[in-house]
Design a protein around this motif. Structure first.
Motif, PDB file in Angstrom:
ATOM      1  N   ARG A   1       0.806  -1.218   0.000  1.00 31.01           N
ATOM      2  CA  ARG A   1       0.000   0.000   0.000  1.00 31.01           C
ATOM      3  C   ARG A   1       0.841   1.271   0.000  1.00 31.01           C
ATOM      4  N   ARG A   2       2.050   1.209   0.489  1.00 30.27           N
ATOM      5  CA  ARG A   2       2.865   2.425   0.554  1.00 30.27           C
ATOM      6  C   ARG A   2       3.346   2.867  -0.825  1.00 30.27           C
ATOM      7  N   GLY A   3       3.269   1.952  -1.775  1.00 31.15           N
ATOM      8  CA  GLY A   3       3.484   2.357  -3.153  1.00 31.15           C
ATOM      9  C   GLY A   3       4.930   2.443  -3.606  1.00 31.15           C
ATOM     10  N   ARG A   4       5.867   2.162  -2.711  1.00 34.07           N
ATOM     11  CA  ARG A   4       7.278   2.348  -3.063  1.00 34.07           C
ATOM     12  C   ARG A   4       7.957   1.010  -3.321  1.00 34.07           C
ATOM     13  N   CYS A   5       8.807   0.988  -4.299  1.00 30.39           N
ATOM     14  CA  CYS A   5       9.531  -0.237  -4.632  1.00 30.39           C
ATOM     15  C   CYS A   5      10.681  -0.512  -3.667  1.00 30.39           C
ATOM     16  N   SER A   6      10.950   0.429  -2.779  1.00 35.83           N
ATOM     17  CA  SER A   6      12.009   0.192  -1.802  1.00 35.83           C
ATOM     18  C   SER A   6      11.706  -1.004  -0.909  1.00 35.83           C
ATOM     19  N   TYR A   7      10.428  -1.336  -0.780  1.00 36.09           N
ATOM     20  CA  TYR A   7      10.073  -2.507   0.014  1.00 36.09           C
ATOM     21  C   TYR A   7      10.271  -3.804  -0.764  1.00 36.09           C
ATOM     22  N   PHE A   8      10.392  -3.706  -2.071  1.00 35.00           N
ATOM     23  CA  PHE A   8      10.633  -4.886  -2.898  1.00 35.00           C
ATOM     24  C   PHE A   8      12.144  -5.106  -2.964  1.00 35.00           C
ATOM     25  N   SER A   9      12.678  -5.423  -1.826  1.00 36.90           N
ATOM     26  CA  SER A   9      14.114  -5.600  -1.693  1.00 36.90           C
ATOM     27  C   SER A   9      14.382  -6.752  -0.744  1.00 36.90           C
ATOM     28  N   ASP A  10      15.603  -7.235  -0.786  1.00 34.65           N
ATOM     29  CA  ASP A  10      15.979  -8.322   0.107  1.00 34.65           C
ATOM     30  C   ASP A  10      15.858  -7.900   1.572  1.00 34.65           C
ATOM     31  N   GLN A  11      16.084  -6.617   1.826  1.00 35.31           N
ATOM     32  CA  GLN A  11      16.130  -6.147   3.206  1.00 35.31           C
ATOM     33  C   GLN A  11      14.756  -5.911   3.808  1.00 35.31           C
ATOM     34  N   PHE A  12      13.807  -5.441   2.986  1.00 35.12           N
ATOM     35  CA  PHE A  12      12.537  -4.976   3.540  1.00 35.12           C
ATOM     36  C   PHE A  12      11.319  -5.766   3.084  1.00 35.12           C
ATOM     37  N   HIS A  13      11.528  -6.868   2.382  1.00 34.86           N
ATOM     38  CA  HIS A  13      10.369  -7.565   1.828  1.00 34.86           C
ATOM     39  C   HIS A  13       9.430  -8.101   2.898  1.00 34.86           C
ATOM     40  N   SER A  14       9.942  -8.328   4.125  1.00 33.01           N
ATOM     41  CA  SER A  14       9.075  -8.833   5.189  1.00 33.01           C
ATOM     42  C   SER A  14       8.012  -7.819   5.593  1.00 33.01           C
ATOM     43  N   LEU A  15       8.189  -6.571   5.177  1.00 34.52           N
ATOM     44  CA  LEU A  15       7.234  -5.527   5.525  1.00 34.52           C
ATOM     45  C   LEU A  15       6.111  -5.382   4.494  1.00 34.52           C
ATOM     46  N   ILE A  16       6.200  -6.072   3.391  1.00 37.20           N
ATOM     47  CA  ILE A  16       5.198  -5.957   2.325  1.00 37.20           C
ATOM     48  C   ILE A  16       3.850  -6.456   2.813  1.00 37.20           C
ATOM     49  N   ASP A  17       2.786  -5.743   2.392  1.00 36.56           N
ATOM     50  CA  ASP A  17       1.454  -6.024   2.915  1.00 36.56           C
ATOM     51  C   ASP A  17       0.864  -7.353   2.440  1.00 36.56           C
ATOM     52  N   TYR A  18       0.913  -7.589   1.146  1.00 32.95           N
ATOM     53  CA  TYR A  18       0.163  -8.707   0.582  1.00 32.95           C
ATOM     54  C   TYR A  18       1.035  -9.579  -0.313  1.00 32.95           C
ATOM     55  N   TRP A  19       0.830 -10.879  -0.180  1.00 34.18           N
ATOM     56  CA  TRP A  19       1.580 -11.861  -0.959  1.00 34.18           C
ATOM     57  C   TRP A  19       0.626 -12.855  -1.589  1.00 34.18           C
ATOM     58  N   GLY A  20       0.983 -13.292  -2.798  1.00 38.47           N
ATOM     59  CA  GLY A  20       0.285 -14.403  -3.396  1.00 38.47           C
ATOM     60  C   GLY A  20       0.995 -15.699  -3.075  1.00 38.47           C
ATOM     61  N   GLN A  21       0.345 -16.790  -3.396  1.00 38.92           N
ATOM     62  CA  GLN A  21       1.024 -18.080  -3.242  1.00 38.92           C
ATOM     63  C   GLN A  21       2.022 -18.226  -4.381  1.00 38.92           C
ATOM     64  N   GLY A  22       3.007 -19.058  -4.245  1.00 36.81           N
ATOM     65  CA  GLY A  22       4.017 -19.214  -5.278  1.00 36.81           C
ATOM     66  C   GLY A  22       3.540 -20.056  -6.449  1.00 36.81           C
ATOM     67  N   THR A  23       4.113 -19.780  -7.598  1.00 32.38           N
ATOM     68  CA  THR A  23       3.926 -20.641  -8.761  1.00 32.38           C
ATOM     69  C   THR A  23       5.322 -21.084  -9.200  1.00 32.38           C
ATOM     70  N   GLN A  24       5.492 -22.394  -9.340  1.00 34.41           N
ATOM     71  CA  GLN A  24       6.822 -22.956  -9.555  1.00 34.41           C
ATOM     72  C   GLN A  24       7.274 -22.811 -10.998  1.00 34.41           C
ATOM     73  N   VAL A  25       8.479 -22.296 -11.158  1.00 39.32           N
ATOM     74  CA  VAL A  25       9.138 -22.226 -12.462  1.00 39.32           C
ATOM     75  C   VAL A  25      10.364 -23.118 -12.397  1.00 39.32           C
ATOM     76  N   THR A  26      10.439 -24.063 -13.313  1.00 32.05           N
ATOM     77  CA  THR A  26      11.579 -24.977 -13.368  1.00 32.05           C
ATOM     78  C   THR A  26      12.201 -24.898 -14.751  1.00 32.05           C
ATOM     79  N   VAL A  27      13.481 -24.558 -14.781  1.00 35.06           N
ATOM     80  CA  VAL A  27      14.209 -24.453 -16.041  1.00 35.06           C
ATOM     81  C   VAL A  27      15.211 -25.597 -16.092  1.00 35.06           C
ATOM     82  N   SER A  28      14.944 -26.535 -16.959  1.00 35.87           N
ATOM     83  CA  SER A  28      15.775 -27.730 -17.003  1.00 35.87           C
ATOM     84  C   SER A  28      15.629 -28.406 -18.353  1.00 35.87           C
TER      85      SER A  28
END
Length: 127
Positions: free
Chosen positions: A99-126
């Protein structure tokens, strides 16, 4: 609020894959939205993000030039187009919104603060 990612699968090295993330309970253009991935035994890695204020898109160096993030406001859907895939791109991929709108939260350091997450979808390159 629910984010749902889909489109993962098995693809050969050098191939392409497109992921989608639909949202209910929030409008994507009122949030910063983006993608993460987390390979087994590794930290969660930000793939990229669309900033709310101006739509500027940021990418991790590891995917720059190969991945494209986009958003369809009418469909309230986020996309991740992946090309020239490498085995090291293998991971579950997660979409996220903040909700804060900033990409600074989309980082290794601050991602735990992000409001909403989807479930994962698996990508396998092989091969």
């Amino acid at each position: 609020v629910q984010l749902q990612a889909f489109g993962g699968g098995l693809v050969q090295p050098g191939g392409s894959l497109n992921l989608s993330c639909t949202a209910s309970g929030l409008t994507m253009d009122s949030h910063a939205v983006g993608w993460f991935r987390q390979a087994p035994g590794k930290e969660r890695e930000a793939v990229g993000c669309i900033r709310r204020s101006d739509g500027i898109i940021y990418y991790a160096d590891s995917v720059k030039g190969r991945f494209t993030i986009s958003r369809d406001n009418a469909k309230n859907t986020l996309y991740l187009q992946m090309t020239s895939l490498k085995p090291e791109d293998t991971a579950p991929y997660y979409c996220a919104a903040d909700r804060r709108g900033r990409c600074s939260y989309f980082s290794d350091q601050f991602h735990s603060l992000i409001d909403y997450w989807g479930q994962g979808t698996q990508v396998t390159v092989s091969s």
